[in-house]
Design an enzyme around this catalytic site. Structure first.
Site, PDB file in Angstrom:
ATOM      1  N   HIS A  75      17.891  89.070 -10.059  1.00  0.00           N
ATOM      2  CA  HIS A  75      18.930  88.814 -11.069  1.00  0.00           C
ATOM      3  C   HIS A  75      18.480  88.933 -12.522  1.00  0.00           C
ATOM      4  CE1 HIS A  75      20.928  87.292  -7.548  1.00  0.00           C
ATOM      5  NE2 HIS A  75      20.236  86.179  -7.509  1.00  0.00           N
ATOM      6  N   ASP A 250      13.026  89.144  -3.964  1.00  0.00           N
ATOM      7  CA  ASP A 250      12.047  88.259  -3.331  1.00  0.00           C
ATOM      8  C   ASP A 250      12.473  87.767  -1.948  1.00  0.00           C
ATOM      9  OD1 ASP A 250      14.062  86.670  -4.410  1.00  0.00           O
ATOM     10  OD2 ASP A 250      12.724  85.426  -5.607  1.00  0.00           O
TER      11      ASP A 250
END
Length: 452
Positions: A75, A250
């Site tokens: 993000h 991730d």
């Protein structure tokens, strides 16, 4: 046969950069390095590059590495000008200044004028992108920039994410057109289509308050296939023979690291709790409880995140005055909490969406008002919250029969003993490891094998 027998996986997280050197032949980590990132919710991306170089040095260099992939925090918004220079510090996922922007974006897509879960706007976003905007998503940060720093919108030539930026730097910062990403990270921006790996330029334009022709001129990283080569390392640093893989967000990289498959979920018990599961179909949850991300292998990775996880135990350890081992022993010394219930919303909560909630301990009697029952209620409260997140994903059609638990909270013997009962699934406890970096390394190994 390559004279470079190893591959490298990188985890550029909020806190640090970790590099693991991995042997695909033996499936083992050969060596590794780590370097810290600055604190804060906005960071100069140059600091990620500095940390990467430091971590590579600590890991013994890349001279024997044939392929490399980067996993990274999702993000984060990185804005580049036409010269490839960073326009302003990157806003990270945990920067919440764009919360009101998220509400605006939801409200603008519905005729009912609402911005809450189940509104027309929330349904539109879930169907279009798989996620209902919250402050962490890149699209909300772009709207914040448009409303608060319009002069910077005019400078934007390219927009990328932390893992995209670091991989581009590893390639030697070639043209902006060389920027690349993967489905998993792109799906967390809020402007990638839910069903196909394509950008929604109309959403990008709306977020930046520009017309679609202007949005078309902004370079976005090419969305590569799971095992594509997206470039080579910087030849000036002696990395020219290194193949660069597409990398991953991730959570998707961690799923690769533990080799997560459909029917299983990964539960990470850190400060917060993250539940992710591999699904063969995309998810669209208008309630916002489940975000419908893509994974790094061609499937999808629905995900639910709680604000409270291992901090629940930390907080109640202070209340009871017990250490970690004593707390676990106390929790397991009784058969149940005897009616004592801990609602563990110490920092508000995201799943369920109760940002202003607080924690409470109820059902106290003379029989259960002791440290053992308080410890038991704590562990049960933690696992009940994680079950809520798992059930939210099950409700969206993600079958979950097995849960792999990692993170600091997984070290609790009480959590280990009670998890299967409270989560409603078989439980496995993988060995502790750097699973994001390991997943990136496993991707790099597959990229190398496909290229040979």
């Amino acid at each position: 046969m390559t004279t470079r027998p190893y591959v490298a996986g990188v985890d550029t997280s909020t806190q640090s950069c970790k590099v693991v050197i991995f042997d695909p032949a033996t499936k083992s980590v050969i060596r590794q390095g780590k370097a810290s990132h600055p604190d804060g919710t906005e960071v100069d991306p140059a600091k990620w590059w500095d940390a990467f170089l430091e971590a590579v040095d600590e890991a013994g260099g890349l001279d024997d590495v044939a392929a490399l992939s980067v996993g990274g925090q999702q993000h984060g918004m990185v804005l580049l000008d036409e010269d490839g220079e960073v326009i302003r510090p990157a806003l990270l996922w945990n920067d919440t200044r764009s919360a009101s922007s998220a509400r605006d974006l939801i409200r603008e897509r519905g005729a009912d004028g609402r911005d809450d879960a189940g509104s027309e706007g929330a349904s539109w976003w879930a169907d279009a992108t798989g996620s209902v905007p919250v402050a962490s998503h890149t699209v909300t940060k772009l709207r914040w920039i448009a409303d608060n720093e319009p002069e910077n919108v005019e400078k934007i030539a390219a927009i990328c994410l932390p893992h995209d930026y670091l991989a581009w730097r590893i390639m030697g910062s070639p043209s902006l057109g060389a920027l690349a990403t993967d489905r998993s990270d792109a799906s967390g921006t809020g402007y990638m289509a839910r069903e196909t790996p394509e950008y929604r330029r109309d959403i990008l334009a709306s977020a930046l308050r520009i017309d679609e022709d202007e949005a078309e001129r902004i370079i976005l990283p090419a969305i590569a296939g799971p095992w594509d080569v997206v470039g080579h390392g910087d030849p000036e640093r002696g990395w020219g023979e290194i193949l660069i893989g597409p990398g991953a967000g991730d959570n998707a990289a961690a799923a690769l690291g533990v080799e997560l498959e459909p029917g299983s979920a990964l539960l990470s018990l850190g400060t917060s709790g993250v539940v992710s599961a591999v699904s063969t179909t995309s998810i669209a949850d208008a309630s916002g409880l489940v975000t419908g991300f893509s994974d790094a292998s061609g499937n999808w990775l629905p995900l639910a995140c709680t604000l409270n996880a291992s901090r629940i135990i930390d907080a109640m350890m202070k209340v009871t005055g017990l250490g970690y081992e004593e707390f676990d022993e106390a929790a397991l010394s009784v058969d149940d909490a005897a009616g004592l219930v801990l609602v563990p919303y110490f920092e508000g909560e995201r799943t369920p969406n109760l940002p202003d909630a607080t924690a409470s301990l109820s059902g106290m009697t003379l029989a259960n008002s002791d440290r053992a029952h308080v410890a038991r209620a704590t562990v049960e409260g933690l696992l009940t919250l994680m079950r809520f997140a798992l059930d939210a994903m099950r409700a969206q059609g993600a079958p979950i029969e097995k849960v792999l638990i990692v993170g600091g909270g997984a070290k609790s013997t009480a959590v280990q003993a009670l998890a299967a009962q409270f989560l409603g699934a078989a439980v496995e406890l993988p060995e502790a490891g750097e699973y994001v970096a390991l997943g990136a390394a496993k991707q790099a190994a597959r990229v190398l094998a496909e290229a040979e």
